[in-house]
Enzyme design. Structure first.
Site, PDB file in Angstrom:
ATOM      1  N   GLY A 147      16.228  20.931  65.116  1.00 22.94           N
ATOM      2  CA  GLY A 147      17.339  20.016  64.908  1.00 22.94           C
ATOM      3  C   GLY A 147      17.633  19.739  63.444  1.00 22.94           C
ATOM      4  CB  THR A 149      15.570  15.578  62.074  1.00 23.90           C
ATOM      5  OG1 THR A 149      14.520  16.014  62.954  1.00 23.90           O
ATOM      6  CG2 THR A 149      16.886  15.559  62.823  1.00 23.90           C
ATOM      7  CG  PHE A 190      20.982  14.375  64.952  1.00 22.13           C
ATOM      8  CD1 PHE A 190      22.229  14.744  65.422  1.00 22.13           C
ATOM      9  CD2 PHE A 190      20.838  13.115  64.390  1.00 22.13           C
ATOM     10  CE1 PHE A 190      23.318  13.881  65.312  1.00 22.13           C
ATOM     11  CE2 PHE A 190      21.914  12.251  64.274  1.00 22.13           C
ATOM     12  CZ  PHE A 190      23.158  12.629  64.745  1.00 22.13           C
ATOM     13  CB  SER A 202       4.654   9.758  67.223  1.00 23.70           C
ATOM     14  OG  SER A 202       4.415   8.536  67.877  1.00 23.70           O
ATOM     15  CE1 TYR A 461       8.771   6.371  60.143  1.00 24.84           C
ATOM     16  CE2 TYR A 461      10.272   5.405  58.545  1.00 24.84           C
ATOM     17  CZ  TYR A 461       9.937   6.429  59.407  1.00 24.84           C
ATOM     18  OH  TYR A 461      10.764   7.516  59.530  1.00 24.84           O
TER      19      TYR A 461
END
Length: 541
Positions: A147, A149, A190, A202, A461
């Site tokens: 995709g 990404t 995507f 994940s 994150y």
């Protein structure tokens, strides 16, 4: 799709003639809405000015793209198979990059380096077998594309590669739909199933559905040595090391994933969003740890720090009525005045519950009871739902930032529970310090969230962004800061990656991560499966 930015061409953030932020298109819940708080937050956070706009991106023309180096014998044999292919400039450029900052920044400046020489679109496993056989026969380099990404430089063509590079685009093989796997990465719109397997991915609902390794039952992969797969689809085998784990996380270095059997479930009967406000990040983390300890995490639970809370608040669309605005004011008054929460320290967790209605309601009560023990206040379904809605549009913000000299990126790690607070504090502080040392003239945004919980720890994150006006080489500065942040993560006991993978971006740390012997094992597998380096993207190793 944009060739030099995130997502669909009709969907983007912009500041209109009145200076108000809005999100265009019709694809998302935020589409067509005015976002009144974004301008003030954007200018106040980054020192940006709407009068200072970057030059427009040059048009993509054939002359801007390096000419294709075609292996004519390979091309002729691909023609005879009937498998679609192209060496059109835009097709090639589109598959030459993922979404690292340096990749998109270069495209916006019209700088196009090495790109695939040709794109092929197999539609089934047998098509891939034919392509791999032809690539081996003619010594052509293959780079699988899902995709697009990737945020680990995994799709960058090695500039030193002299062979013809062919992008093997698997998008035409993904035509099954209508089932629920529960695997929902932020890039779900995507990204591809093969990409999830190849990067060991994940998703945001892993708490009840599992990560990709928990969902995969059977994999078929085409390699230069032939097809690799297990002999049956049994739920578990005790037959030596699991060959699936050579495939998952292999990042296109060993072959092409062509077929995957996944666990599926009925769509959940009932879904409910929620949110909790905590007086500070420390109490929020303690709550998430207790939820994990009691093994009662909802489908998704994500804790945002104060900076990210303010960021999320700035993205709130225009209220539809005075009554709604009045209620929001009451909530703010209650939390900040009556309960004594400091707006500059509070943080919020967003929740998503799924399953049987009765069990969801019981589950919800259990989680809110735990939150209350750590000072948490229920903050309503709307905030939770809006938080998940923003998941799918937040990546579009980077394109807006680059219109006004602001660059940014995200990166992630996993870390034991006893190191979560340290890693969050130290990495954010390191980013701020490095930016100052590298001559960034405006304070950066440095923020984090705890996105997924485990018995033993959590995924953290990070986001950081800064105004690069005054810097002669902003991408180099950005990469130095990100490198330092990754060093800080490792020094604080974090992993090299939780789900983004390694690619080329992080492979300098692979040896320290898995040991010399571990690297030797991976190289031995590579040498056996692909002795001529047909899958020559140079990721991981």
């Amino acid at each position: 799709m944009k060739w030099n930015g995130w997502g669909y061409s009709d969907s983007r953030f912009l500041f209109n003639k009145k200076g108000q932020a809005e999100f265009t298109g019709k694809r998302y819940r935020l589409s067509g809405m005015i976002i009144p708080g974004l301008k003030d937050w954007f200018e106040g956070t980054f020192g940006a000015n709407l009068q200072h706009k970057t030059p427009p991106t040059p048009l993509l023309t054939n002359t801007a793209v390096p000419p294709a180096t075609l292996n004519e014998a390979f091309v002729e044999e691909v023609k005879s198979t009937g498998i679609p292919f192209s060496h059109d400039a835009e097709d090639r450029v589109f598959r030459a990059h993922g979404h690292c900052l340096h990749e998109i920044f270069a495209l916006r400046e019209g700088k196009i380096g090495r790109v695939p020489d040709m794109v092929v679109w197999p539609s089934c496993h047998n098509d891939v077998v034919k392509i791999v056989q032809l690539a081996c026969k003619h010594n052509v380099c293959l780079m699988p594309y899902g995709g697009g990404t990737s945020v680990s430089s995994a799709l960058e063509c090695p500039p030193e590669e002299t062979r013809s590079i062919v992008s093997l685009d698997t998008s035409q093989m993904l035509n099954e739909s209508g089932y629920c796997t529960g695997h929902e990465p932020d890039s779900m719109e995507f990204s591809s199933l093969g990409g999830w397997v190849a990067t060991r991915a994940s998703g945001m609902k892993k708490n009840i559905y599992g990560n990709i390794e928990d969902l995969v039952v059977h994999i078929k992969m085409v390699t230069p040595q032939g097809v690799i797969e297990k002999s049956c689809q049994g739920p578990r085998m005790s037959t030596g090391p699991d060959i699936h784990h050579f495939i998952m996380g292999s990042e296109g270095t060993l072959g092409v994933v062509t077929e995957v059997t996944m666990k599926i479930r009925p769509m959940p009967e009932y879904q409910k969003y929620g949110s909790v406000v905590f007086p500070n990040f420390e109490q929020g983390v303690a709550c998430l740890r207790e939820v994990a300890k009691q093994r009662c995490a909802p489908a998704s639970i994500r804790l945002m720090d104060n900076e990210q809370f303010k960021f999320g608040h700035a993205l709130k669309p225009q209220v539809s009525s005075i009554f709604t605005s009045f209620l929001d004011g009451l909530k703010k008054f209650y939390i900040t005045k009556f309960k004594g929460f400091d707006p500059n320290h509070l943080c919020v967790a967003t929740l998503l519950f799924e399953g049987n209605r009765e069990k969801v309601l019981q589950h919800e009560k259990q989680v809110y009871d735990i939150a209350a023990k750590f000072g948490g206040l229920a903050a309503g379904e709307d905030n939770g739902q809006r938080g998940y809605m923003l998941t799918f549009v937040i990546a579009y913000l980077r394109d807006l930032g680059m219109d006004y000299y602001v660059i940014g990126e995200s990166f992630e790690t996993s870390v034991p529970w006893d190191r979560v607070l340290d890693i969050c504090r130290n990495v954010k502080a390191r980013i701020i310090r490095e930016c100052k040392d590298k001559g960034v003239q405006f304070p950066p945004l440095s923020t984090c969230r705890v996105t997924q919980t485990y018995d033993a720890g959590a995924c953290v994150y990070f986001y950081f962004a800064f105004n690069y006006r005054g810097l002669s080489d902003p991408v180099h500065v950005y990469e130095q800061v990100e490198h330092a942040a990754r060093e800080e993560i490792l020094a604080n006991g974090g992993s090299l990656s939780h789900h983004h993978g390694v690619g080329k971006l992080r492979k300098e740390w692979m040896r320290d991560t898995i040991s010399n012997v571990g690297m030797g094992m991976l190289k031995s597998v590579k040498d056996y499966v692909d002795p001529n380096n047909i899958f020559g993207n140079r990721n991981l190793l």
